[in-house]
Design a protein around this motif. Structure first.
Motif, PDB file in Angstrom:
ATOM      1  N   ILE A  99       0.869  -1.173   0.000  1.00 62.02           N
ATOM      2  CA  ILE A  99       0.000   0.000   0.000  1.00 62.02           C
ATOM      3  C   ILE A  99       0.904   1.221   0.000  1.00 62.02           C
ATOM      4  CG2 ILE A  99      -1.835   1.230   1.202  1.00 62.02           C
ATOM      5  CD1 ILE A  99      -2.687  -1.383   2.454  1.00 62.02           C
ATOM      6  N   ASP A 100       0.976   1.884  -1.156  1.00 62.36           N
ATOM      7  CA  ASP A 100       1.884   3.014  -1.256  1.00 62.36           C
ATOM      8  C   ASP A 100       1.249   4.229  -1.907  1.00 62.36           C
ATOM      9  OD1 ASP A 100       1.614   2.028  -3.752  1.00 62.36           O
ATOM     10  OD2 ASP A 100       3.734   1.798  -4.192  1.00 62.36           O
ATOM     11  N   GLU A 101      -0.041   4.163  -2.201  1.00 66.25           N
ATOM     12  CA  GLU A 101      -0.745   5.302  -2.756  1.00 66.25           C
ATOM     13  C   GLU A 101      -2.113   5.410  -2.103  1.00 66.25           C
ATOM     14  OE1 GLU A 101      -1.036   4.825  -6.918  1.00 66.25           O
ATOM     15  OE2 GLU A 101       1.122   4.924  -7.289  1.00 66.25           O
ATOM     16  N   PRO A 102      -2.680   6.621  -2.020  1.00 66.58           N
ATOM     17  CA  PRO A 102      -4.020   6.747  -1.419  1.00 66.58           C
ATOM     18  C   PRO A 102      -5.051   5.994  -2.246  1.00 66.58           C
ATOM     19  CG  PRO A 102      -2.933   8.881  -1.566  1.00 66.58           C
ATOM     20  CD  PRO A 102      -2.099   7.930  -2.362  1.00 66.58           C
ATOM     21  N   GLN A 103      -5.625   4.976  -1.665  1.00 68.51           N
ATOM     22  CA  GLN A 103      -6.656   4.193  -2.336  1.00 68.51           C
ATOM     23  C   GLN A 103      -7.735   3.842  -1.323  1.00 68.51           C
ATOM     24  OE1 GLN A 103      -6.914   3.375  -5.519  1.00 68.51           O
ATOM     25  NE2 GLN A 103      -4.977   4.277  -6.154  1.00 68.51           N
ATOM     26  N   GLN A 104      -8.966   3.768  -1.797  1.00 70.49           N
ATOM     27  CA  GLN A 104     -10.066   3.327  -0.954  1.00 70.49           C
ATOM     28  C   GLN A 104     -10.202   1.821  -1.123  1.00 70.49           C
ATOM     29  OE1 GLN A 104     -11.724   4.581   1.335  1.00 70.49           O
ATOM     30  NE2 GLN A 104     -11.988   6.764   1.109  1.00 70.49           N
ATOM     31  N   ASP A 105      -9.310   1.081  -0.516  1.00 69.88           N
ATOM     32  CA  ASP A 105      -9.349  -0.382  -0.606  1.00 69.88           C
ATOM     33  C   ASP A 105     -10.438  -0.916   0.316  1.00 69.88           C
ATOM     34  OD1 ASP A 105      -5.753  -0.690  -0.793  1.00 69.88           O
ATOM     35  OD2 ASP A 105      -7.218  -0.038  -2.247  1.00 69.88           O
ATOM     36  N   CYS A 106     -11.044  -1.982  -0.098  1.00 68.37           N
ATOM     37  CA  CYS A 106     -12.084  -2.619   0.718  1.00 68.37           C
ATOM     38  C   CYS A 106     -11.477  -3.854   1.374  1.00 68.37           C
ATOM     39  CB  CYS A 106     -13.278  -3.016  -0.151  1.00 68.37           C
ATOM     40  SG  CYS A 106     -14.568  -3.909   0.727  1.00 68.37           S
ATOM     41  N   VAL A 107     -11.438  -3.863   2.682  1.00 67.63           N
ATOM     42  CA  VAL A 107     -10.877  -4.981   3.434  1.00 67.63           C
ATOM     43  C   VAL A 107     -11.982  -5.605   4.260  1.00 67.63           C
ATOM     44  CG1 VAL A 107      -9.245  -5.685   5.216  1.00 67.63           C
ATOM     45  CG2 VAL A 107      -8.612  -3.957   3.538  1.00 67.63           C
ATOM     46  N   CYS A 115      -8.498 -12.753   5.369  1.00 67.10           N
ATOM     47  CA  CYS A 115      -8.769 -11.359   5.028  1.00 67.10           C
ATOM     48  C   CYS A 115      -8.932 -11.258   3.521  1.00 67.10           C
ATOM     49  CB  CYS A 115      -7.625 -10.461   5.510  1.00 67.10           C
ATOM     50  SG  CYS A 115      -7.818  -8.727   5.079  1.00 67.10           S
ATOM     51  N   ASN A 116     -10.035 -10.690   3.085  1.00 66.20           N
ATOM     52  CA  ASN A 116     -10.290 -10.465   1.670  1.00 66.20           C
ATOM     53  C   ASN A 116     -10.082  -8.989   1.352  1.00 66.20           C
ATOM     54  OD1 ASN A 116     -11.064 -13.166   1.315  1.00 66.20           O
ATOM     55  ND2 ASN A 116     -13.176 -12.718   1.878  1.00 66.20           N
ATOM     56  N   VAL A 117      -9.298  -8.723   0.329  1.00 71.67           N
ATOM     57  CA  VAL A 117      -9.016  -7.352  -0.103  1.00 71.67           C
ATOM     58  C   VAL A 117      -9.545  -7.177  -1.513  1.00 71.67           C
ATOM     59  CG1 VAL A 117      -7.223  -5.651  -0.603  1.00 71.67           C
ATOM     60  CG2 VAL A 117      -6.978  -7.180   1.358  1.00 71.67           C
ATOM     61  N   ALA A 118     -10.352  -6.151  -1.714  1.00 72.83           N
ATOM     62  CA  ALA A 118     -10.882  -5.818  -3.035  1.00 72.83           C
ATOM     63  C   ALA A 118     -10.311  -4.476  -3.460  1.00 72.83           C
ATOM     64  CB  ALA A 118     -12.410  -5.760  -3.003  1.00 72.83           C
ATOM     65  N   VAL A 119      -9.706  -4.434  -4.633  1.00 70.86           N
ATOM     66  CA  VAL A 119      -9.125  -3.198  -5.154  1.00 70.86           C
ATOM     67  C   VAL A 119      -9.751  -2.899  -6.510  1.00 70.86           C
ATOM     68  CG1 VAL A 119      -6.933  -3.479  -3.950  1.00 70.86           C
ATOM     69  CG2 VAL A 119      -7.198  -4.430  -6.232  1.00 70.86           C
ATOM     70  N   GLN A 120      -9.882  -1.612  -6.803  1.00 65.21           N
ATOM     71  CA  GLN A 120     -10.406  -1.174  -8.084  1.00 65.21           C
ATOM     72  C   GLN A 120      -9.245  -0.824  -9.008  1.00 65.21           C
ATOM     73  OE1 GLN A 120     -13.151   2.001  -7.449  1.00 65.21           O
ATOM     74  NE2 GLN A 120     -14.723   0.689  -6.548  1.00 65.21           N
ATOM     75  N   VAL A 121      -9.253  -1.417 -10.185  1.00 68.70           N
ATOM     76  CA  VAL A 121      -8.187  -1.222 -11.161  1.00 68.70           C
ATOM     77  C   VAL A 121      -8.801  -0.661 -12.432  1.00 68.70           C
ATOM     78  CG1 VAL A 121      -6.297  -2.314 -12.402  1.00 68.70           C
ATOM     79  CG2 VAL A 121      -6.978  -3.190 -10.174  1.00 68.70           C
ATOM     80  N   PHE A 132      -8.454 -10.623  -3.555  1.00 75.61           N
ATOM     81  CA  PHE A 132      -7.429 -11.606  -3.219  1.00 75.61           C
ATOM     82  C   PHE A 132      -7.249 -11.610  -1.709  1.00 75.61           C
ATOM     83  CE2 PHE A 132      -5.468  -7.584  -4.153  1.00 75.61           C
ATOM     84  CZ  PHE A 132      -4.590  -7.385  -3.103  1.00 75.61           C
ATOM     85  N   LYS A 133      -6.516 -12.591  -1.229  1.00 82.28           N
ATOM     86  CA  LYS A 133      -6.225 -12.733   0.196  1.00 82.28           C
ATOM     87  C   LYS A 133      -4.729 -12.555   0.404  1.00 82.28           C
ATOM     88  CE  LYS A 133     -10.110 -15.786   1.289  1.00 82.28           C
ATOM     89  NZ  LYS A 133     -10.519 -17.069   1.914  1.00 82.28           N
ATOM     90  N   PRO A 134      -4.310 -11.458   1.009  1.00 82.67           N
ATOM     91  CA  PRO A 134      -2.873 -11.233   1.195  1.00 82.67           C
ATOM     92  C   PRO A 134      -2.310 -12.086   2.317  1.00 82.67           C
ATOM     93  CG  PRO A 134      -4.108  -9.453   2.202  1.00 82.67           C
ATOM     94  CD  PRO A 134      -5.117 -10.333   1.510  1.00 82.67           C
ATOM     95  N   ASP A 135      -1.061 -12.471   2.164  1.00 79.05           N
ATOM     96  CA  ASP A 135      -0.338 -13.182   3.221  1.00 79.05           C
ATOM     97  C   ASP A 135       0.524 -12.241   4.050  1.00 79.05           C
ATOM     98  OD1 ASP A 135      -0.955 -16.083   2.539  1.00 79.05           O
ATOM     99  OD2 ASP A 135      -0.170 -15.365   0.632  1.00 79.05           O
ATOM    100  N   PHE A 136       0.828 -11.084   3.491  1.00 80.26           N
ATOM    101  CA  PHE A 136       1.716 -10.136   4.157  1.00 80.26           C
ATOM    102  C   PHE A 136       1.408  -8.762   3.584  1.00 80.26           C
ATOM    103  CE2 PHE A 136       5.672  -8.201   5.554  1.00 80.26           C
ATOM    104  CZ  PHE A 136       5.975  -8.902   6.711  1.00 80.26           C
ATOM    105  N   VAL A 137       1.685  -7.722   4.360  1.00 79.93           N
ATOM    106  CA  VAL A 137       1.389  -6.379   3.884  1.00 79.93           C
ATOM    107  C   VAL A 137       2.527  -5.430   4.252  1.00 79.93           C
ATOM    108  CG1 VAL A 137       0.059  -5.771   5.969  1.00 79.93           C
ATOM    109  CG2 VAL A 137      -0.313  -4.502   3.860  1.00 79.93           C
ATOM    110  N   LEU A 138       2.898  -4.585   3.309  1.00 84.22           N
ATOM    111  CA  LEU A 138       3.849  -3.504   3.532  1.00 84.22           C
ATOM    112  C   LEU A 138       3.097  -2.197   3.339  1.00 84.22           C
ATOM    113  CD1 LEU A 138       6.679  -2.154   3.795  1.00 84.22           C
ATOM    114  CD2 LEU A 138       6.893  -2.427   1.307  1.00 84.22           C
TER     115      LEU A 138
END
Length: 418
Positions: A99-107, A115-121, A132-138
């Motif tokens: 996560i390195d830019e301002p985004q309205q991610d849905c967690v 944990c389910n993460v939905a991103v708009q592309v 997708f389901k992340p295993d790790f987050v930076l």
């Protein structure tokens, strides 16, 4: 059987048969040798008859096993039977969410640790949602800003709720959302170590405008909404202007802080990425230059890395006043910007640290790093620090690819995609 006959007459089907399948059709059945008796010798061979040793066929090969395999594949492709799924461990990718830019991610987090993460592309002028389901987050973005629609603390809570490991820790990221809260932790540290070893700047916190009655010693710096990109920062030189600022705080309906204005000789920034340390000061050309790392600088950043729930990536900002004193003003976490001429090196340090910690987490090793105990040192001594990656990257294969907040694979220096 009619379906099987039609398939056997198809040239495409025949071309996909296993090696040796057609030759198996033309081979005569080999006679089975009689079982040897308890006292019988080798079977007699008539004159002129060759004795060819019978080669045993491996289990699972031959005509019937070949056709069985082909029929299963054909039936599965036709939807007649269900294919045996491949074990999840053999094809499960390890996902790193950056996560390195301002985004309205849905967690969406679940109590079972998922944990389910939905991103708009945006693709070809169309908005596509990826999940997708992340295993790790930076997290390289500020989780809380005073700007409109930039409060992402709910996402941090969701990731913490699901127990997703991260750099820095989600606890530290949440603790650093409000700078007065972070400064309160620095005050506690200063009380333990003493003002001489950990010299923080004097600061007053006002929860609302009604409390801005006591007049400080001027000049002062008032910070309104003291979070990232707060509402404002103003130098106040007298009582009248202080009251004017109090009215502004009333309109914004937020808190404020007040600290003495320090005539600075230069600013200092000490950063720590893993076991790598660097100290910078700004120059007149709006650039930064690296300076010697004094032991007092290392003590400051090491101390801050042990609080807030643990900081693998952090920086301490301070002022060296014209009075010859140092004043610690702020601590930053993984959202800190990279400065100076070693940014590429710092990015690689972060990448190596991520891979190391992901391997550490995937191996289910939950041992925490040993805390660094402050010790008495000469404040004017210089610490010799070798820059560069502190740890070698482990063998590739733990990570398959990473995704940024747009759902796009990034970071070729981090991993190699298989």
């Amino acid at each position: 059987m009619n379906y099987l006959r039609r398939r056997l007459s198809d040239s495409t089907f025949i071309s996909n048969l296993p090696d040796g399948y057609m030759s198996d059709l033309q081979k005569p059945d080999l006679p089975q040798p009689p079982p040897p008796g308890p006292a019988s010798g080798p079977a007699p061979v008539s004159p002129g008859q060759e004795r060819n040793p019978i080669q045993p066929q491996p289990l699972g090969t031959g005509f019937f096993s070949s056709i069985t395999s082909v029929v299963k594949q054909t039936a599965a492709s036709a939807g007649l039977v269900e294919q045996t799924p491949v074990p999840a461990s053999s094809k499960r990718h390890k996902l790193l969410l950056v996560i390195d830019e301002p985004q309205q991610d849905c967690v969406v987090a679940h109590a079972n640790g998922s944990c389910n993460v939905a991103v708009q592309v945006l693709q070809n002028e169309n908005t596509v949602v990826r999940s997708f389901k992340p295993d790790f987050v930076l997290i390289r973005q500020h989780a809380y800003s005073m700007a409109e629609n930039e409060d992402f603390r709910n996402l941090i809570i969701g990731l913490q709720y699901a127990g997703i490991p991260s750099i820095n820790s989600l606890e530290s990221i949440y603790n650093l959302c409000d700078k007065p809260w972070a400064f309160a932790c620095l005050i506690s540290t200063c009380k333990k170590l003493g003002q001489e070893k950990f010299p923080i700047i004097e600061q007053t916190f006002y929860p609302n405008y009604k409390e801005m009655v006591a007049m400080p010693a001027f000049p002062v710096v008032v910070k309104i909404g003291h979070a990232h990109s707060g509402v404002g920062k103003v130098k106040v030189e007298n009582h009248t202007k202080f009251q004017d600022i109090a009215s502004v705080v009333a309109i914004t309906q937020t808190y404020s802080t007040c600290e003495p204005f320090i005539e600075a000789k230069y600013d200092i920034r000490i950063q720590k990425i893993g076991n790598d340390y660097k100290a910078y000061v700004p120059t007149l050309a709006l650039m930064t230059k690296q300076v010697a790392l004094f032991c007092r600088y290392k003590l400051w950043v090491d101390t801050c890395s042990e609080i807030f729930g643990g900081l693998e990536i952090c920086a301490v900002k301070a002022i060296h006043g014209k009075d010859g004193k140092d004043y610690i003003t702020e601590v930053m976490g993984s959202s800190m910007p990279l400065v100076g001429g070693h940014q590429a090196e710092d990015q690689q340090l972060i990448a190596d640290m991520i891979i190391t910690k992901m391997n550490h987490v995937m191996a289910q090793n939950t041992k925490r790093p040993t805390a660094i105990q402050p010790r008495k040192v000469d404040n004017d001594a210089v610490v010799e620090v070798k820059h560069g990656p502190s740890q070698k990257a482990p063998p590739q294969g733990c990570l398959q690819y990473i995704l940024d907040c747009n759902g796009v694979a990034v970071g070729p220096k981090l991993v190699q995609a298989n």
